[in-house]
Design an enzyme around this catalytic site. Structure first.
Site, PDB file in Angstrom:
ATOM      1  N   TYR A 143       3.848   9.982  -7.824  1.00  0.00           N
ATOM      2  CA  TYR A 143       4.037   8.537  -7.767  1.00  0.00           C
ATOM      3  C   TYR A 143       3.187   7.991  -6.635  1.00  0.00           C
ATOM      4  O   TYR A 143       3.228   8.511  -5.518  1.00  0.00           O
ATOM      5  CB  TYR A 143       5.517   8.226  -7.513  1.00  0.00           C
ATOM      6  CG  TYR A 143       5.851   6.758  -7.422  1.00  0.00           C
ATOM      7  CD1 TYR A 143       5.883   5.950  -8.558  1.00  0.00           C
ATOM      8  CD2 TYR A 143       6.152   6.169  -6.197  1.00  0.00           C
ATOM      9  CE1 TYR A 143       6.197   4.599  -8.475  1.00  0.00           C
ATOM     10  CE2 TYR A 143       6.484   4.815  -6.105  1.00  0.00           C
ATOM     11  CZ  TYR A 143       6.499   4.042  -7.247  1.00  0.00           C
ATOM     12  OH  TYR A 143       6.817   2.706  -7.165  1.00  0.00           O
ATOM     13  N   ASP A 238      -2.223  11.412  -1.147  1.00  0.00           N
ATOM     14  CA  ASP A 238      -1.241  10.354  -0.899  1.00  0.00           C
ATOM     15  C   ASP A 238      -0.181  10.939   0.029  1.00  0.00           C
ATOM     16  O   ASP A 238       0.684  11.704  -0.396  1.00  0.00           O
ATOM     17  CB  ASP A 238      -0.633   9.899  -2.237  1.00  0.00           C
ATOM     18  CG  ASP A 238       0.383   8.786  -2.047  1.00  0.00           C
ATOM     19  OD1 ASP A 238       0.826   8.564  -0.907  1.00  0.00           O
ATOM     20  OD2 ASP A 238       0.742   8.142  -3.060  1.00  0.00           O
ATOM     21  N   LYS A 266       5.047   3.669   5.269  1.00  0.00           N
ATOM     22  CA  LYS A 266       6.388   3.833   5.842  1.00  0.00           C
ATOM     23  C   LYS A 266       6.392   4.117   7.337  1.00  0.00           C
ATOM     24  O   LYS A 266       6.564   3.232   8.151  1.00  0.00           O
ATOM     25  CB  LYS A 266       7.154   4.909   5.081  1.00  0.00           C
ATOM     26  CG  LYS A 266       7.160   4.623   3.557  1.00  0.00           C
ATOM     27  CD  LYS A 266       8.022   5.587   2.791  1.00  0.00           C
ATOM     28  CE  LYS A 266       7.691   5.655   1.334  1.00  0.00           C
ATOM     29  NZ  LYS A 266       8.438   4.789   0.472  1.00  0.00           N
TER      30      LYS A 266
HETATM   31  N1  HOZ Z   1      10.261   7.267  -4.274  1.00  0.00           N
HETATM   32  C1  HOZ Z   1      10.213   5.944  -3.680  1.00  0.00           C
HETATM   33  C2  HOZ Z   1       9.531   6.063  -2.378  1.00  0.00           C
HETATM   34  N2  HOZ Z   1       8.227   6.580  -2.505  1.00  0.00           N
HETATM   35  C3  HOZ Z   1      11.600   5.383  -3.624  1.00  0.00           C
HETATM   36  C4  HOZ Z   1      11.695   4.075  -2.954  1.00  0.00           C
HETATM   37  C5  HOZ Z   1      11.922   2.943  -3.898  1.00  0.00           C
HETATM   38  O1  HOZ Z   1      11.363   2.937  -4.986  1.00  0.00           O
HETATM   39  O2  HOZ Z   1      12.676   2.051  -3.487  1.00  0.00           O
END
Ligand code: HOZ
Length: 429
Positions: A143, A238, A266
């Site tokens: 993702y 990533d 983040k």
């Molecule tokens: N897996 C997502 C962070 N890379 C979760 C966060 C979200 O979608 O709120």
């Protein structure tokens, strides 16, 4: 008396699609209402009804030292007094960029953006501009945020909601994204051979956390590096989740494989909305205003976010022992839950590296998207609810990694393992 999470959720659904601002939060994969959070401190999260939970998400990664980390709080308060935004350069942007270049092995120049999504969208644009080629290869179940090019066999909320290929992505865009299973070097070789001189970039999470945590097999990343060198393809890691979490230099430092470009997010905002992309100066100099590839943002390098992020990264740079501490916490927790699983006789598989881990309910080793999907997600939902009842808040989907912090002291670790034991006992008796 303040409103309950259930009431707030009902109200939220009138004004916000699905009642949430990011789909995974809706608890669709685990059932029940999402908890509405009032505040968090150290390892604890408190909901609007005053219930406290030990939590293992840490805002999906950035809270390496736990919530409301005091040095970051102080830096943000100080920055606020100088005005929250200028839309003009600041000294702090130079300092944080220098620190990122010093800490991350592959980064010689870096551009700040506002989220991981912006970072990945920009990174593939510059890779295309630099190589003059259009196609990219992405791995199934990885993702990279919600940019159109990445919503194809996408992980995280896209798997959770059962929409790995989102409507709204045009056929033209989708045909430029080629897919390979993670950990399958042969599949990548075949794609390159079938699309000669057309591939601008290979993008992947070097250690994926968005199909649950999955680890790279031996020589996989090194093999991708060699293929990229041989075919003039830009290798993009990533590291939005792994950057500064698995080592000060991210997964690339930990695994010893150097990409051409890296995307970050983040943690470099200390919890504020920040992303960045960076890498070889030769490639980054294709970005405007020095080069022709356009990318911009009024809030990029925002002074409040930079103050939070710089303080976080400086703290990391000054405390290199933080990673051995986090590794020890990760091992203790996964050893503890593994013992319980072993005794229960239930099928399970645990993937862990440092302060990231996932427990899957399948006896097969989880090495890619296909094997991750083999986990019993219905059982995961029950496990999630049982853990919540016992005071531990997990990521509300099987297809996410958990993130630990140094705020977890021995008593919290014991409490997590105890909650796990009770949950598994209740679900099997
Ligand atoms: N897996 C997502 C962070 N890379 C979760 C966060 C979200 O979608 O709120």
């Amino acid at each position: 008396m303040s409103k309950t999470s259930a009431k707030l959720f009902a109200e939220a659904q009138k004004y916000i699609p699905g009642g949430v601002n990011s789909p995974v939060r809706a608890f669709k994969a685990v059932g029940g209402n999402p908890l509405f959070i009032k505040k968090a401190k150290g390892p604890y999260l408190q909901d609007v009804e005053g219930r406290k939970y030990i939590e293992l998400i840490n805002s999906w990664g950035p809270m390496l030292f736990g919530h409301a980390f005091e040095p970051v709080e102080k830096a943000v308060k100080k920055a606020m007094k100088r005005s929250p935004s200028f839309g003009a350069p600041t000294a702090l942007e130079v300092r944080i960029a220098q620190l990122i270049c010093e800490l991350v092995p592959s980064i010689e120049k870096v551009r700040m953006v506002n989220s991981g999504t912006e970072a990945t969208m920009s990174a593939i644009r510059v890779a295309r501009g630099y190589t003059g080629k259009d196609k990219i290869i992405k791995m199934e179940g990885c993702y990279h945020g919600h940019g159109d090019s990445f919503l194809i066999a996408a992980g995280s909320g896209a798997i959770t909601m059962g929409e790995p290929n989102s409507p709204g992505v045009t056929k033209g865009t989708a045909q430029d994204t080629l897919l390979a299973p993670y950990n399958d070097l042969e599949a990548v070789k075949k794609l390159i051979a079938a699309n000669p001189d057309q591939i601008a970039a290979i993008i992947l999470e070097p250690i994926p956390g968005n199909m649950g945590l999955v680890l790279p097999q031996e020589d996989y990343l090194e093999g991708l590096r060699a293929l990229c060198d041989a075919h003039k393809i830009v290798l993009i890691f990533d590291e939005v989740m792994t950057g500064f979490r698995l080592a000060a230099g991210g997964a690339q430092e930990r695994l010893g494989v150097t990409p051409d470009l890296t995307t970050l997010g983040k943690i470099i905002g200390g919890g504020m909305p920040v992303g960045a992309y960076g890498g070889k100066a030769e490639i980054m100099d294709f970005v405007s205003p020095v080069g022709p590839v356009y990318q911009a943002g009024t809030l990029s390098g925002n002074p409040i976010a930079m103050a939070a992020g710089y303080t976080m990264l400086k703290h990391i740079a000054e405390h290199p022992d933080v990673y051995s501490h986090l590794d020890a916490i990760g091992e203790e927790i996964t050893d503890g839950i593994g013992e319980v699983m072993q005794a229960s006789g239930l099928p399970y598989s645990i993937n862990q590296i440092g302060s990231m881990y996932s427990l899957f309910f399948t006896e097969k080793e989880v090495t890619d998207f296909e094997s991750a999907k083999g986990s019993n997600t219905e059982f995961f939902g029950k496990y999630f609810q049982a853990m919540l009842k016992h005071g531990v808040y997990l990521a509300p989907s099987q297809f996410e990694s958990l993130f630990l912090s140094t705020a977890l002291k021995p008593k919290h670790i014991k409490a997590i393992i105890k909650a796990h034991k009770h949950s598994i006992e209740e679900l099997t008796n």
